[in-house]
Design a protein around this motif. Structure first.
Motif, PDB file in Angstrom:
ATOM      1  N   ALA A  76       0.823  -1.210   0.000  1.00  0.00           N
ATOM      2  CA  ALA A  76       0.000   0.000   0.000  1.00  0.00           C
ATOM      3  C   ALA A  76       0.856   1.259   0.000  1.00  0.00           C
ATOM      4  O   ALA A  76       0.487   2.269  -0.605  1.00  0.00           O
ATOM      5  N   ASN A  77       2.012   1.209   0.662  1.00  0.00           N
ATOM      6  CA  ASN A  77       2.913   2.368   0.732  1.00  0.00           C
ATOM      7  C   ASN A  77       3.875   2.433  -0.450  1.00  0.00           C
ATOM      8  O   ASN A  77       4.771   3.272  -0.465  1.00  0.00           O
ATOM      9  N   ASP A  78       3.709   1.525  -1.401  1.00  0.00           N
ATOM     10  CA  ASP A  78       4.572   1.447  -2.582  1.00  0.00           C
ATOM     11  C   ASP A  78       6.027   1.141  -2.238  1.00  0.00           C
ATOM     12  O   ASP A  78       6.942   1.506  -2.975  1.00  0.00           O
ATOM     13  N   ASP A  79       6.263   0.468  -1.105  1.00  0.00           N
ATOM     14  CA  ASP A  79       7.605  -0.015  -0.790  1.00  0.00           C
ATOM     15  C   ASP A  79       7.942  -1.209  -1.683  1.00  0.00           C
ATOM     16  O   ASP A  79       9.113  -1.451  -1.989  1.00  0.00           O
ATOM     17  N   TYR A  80       6.908  -1.973  -2.055  1.00  0.00           N
ATOM     18  CA  TYR A  80       7.035  -3.065  -3.008  1.00  0.00           C
ATOM     19  C   TYR A  80       6.156  -2.715  -4.207  1.00  0.00           C
ATOM     20  O   TYR A  80       5.124  -2.077  -4.051  1.00  0.00           O
ATOM     21  N   ALA A  81       6.561  -3.164  -5.367  1.00  0.00           N
ATOM     22  CA  ALA A  81       5.801  -2.891  -6.571  1.00  0.00           C
ATOM     23  C   ALA A  81       5.485  -4.204  -7.288  1.00  0.00           C
ATOM     24  O   ALA A  81       6.255  -5.163  -7.220  1.00  0.00           O
TER      25      ALA A  81
END
Length: 88
Positions: A76-81
């Motif tokens: 959700a925090n765009d730490d992973y894509a």
């Protein structure tokens, strides 16, 4: 129920299957990160390099929550894509 919802995570681009597989892979990365931090903490304690407990040496984010919940937060925090495979 875990927040964010599937609709919020998918951003109208991914289906549930893609999100499930991605979240599972991210949870595995979180678990691996926890294992590494725990091993390092145990080594430090056995060598008497610190007087802190194991819990104090492991990141609170991965120590206190389940891996799946941490993975969802990171997605959700765009730490992973989500990277889609290219057709050949």
């Amino acid at each position: 129920m875990i927040h964010p919802t599937i609709e919020e995570l998918s951003k109208n681009r991914y289906n549930r299957y893609t999100l499930t597989v991605t979240t599972a892979k991210c949870a595995r990365l979180v678990t691996d990160e926890y294992v590494k931090q725990r091993e390092n903490a145990e080594k430090m304690i056995s060598r008497k390099e610190t007087d802190k407990s194991i819990n104090m040496l492991i990141s609170a984010e991965i120590r206190d929550d389940k891996a799946i919940k941490t993975a969802i937060k990171r997605l959700a925090n765009d730490d992973y894509a989500i990277v889609e495979a290219q057709a050949e």
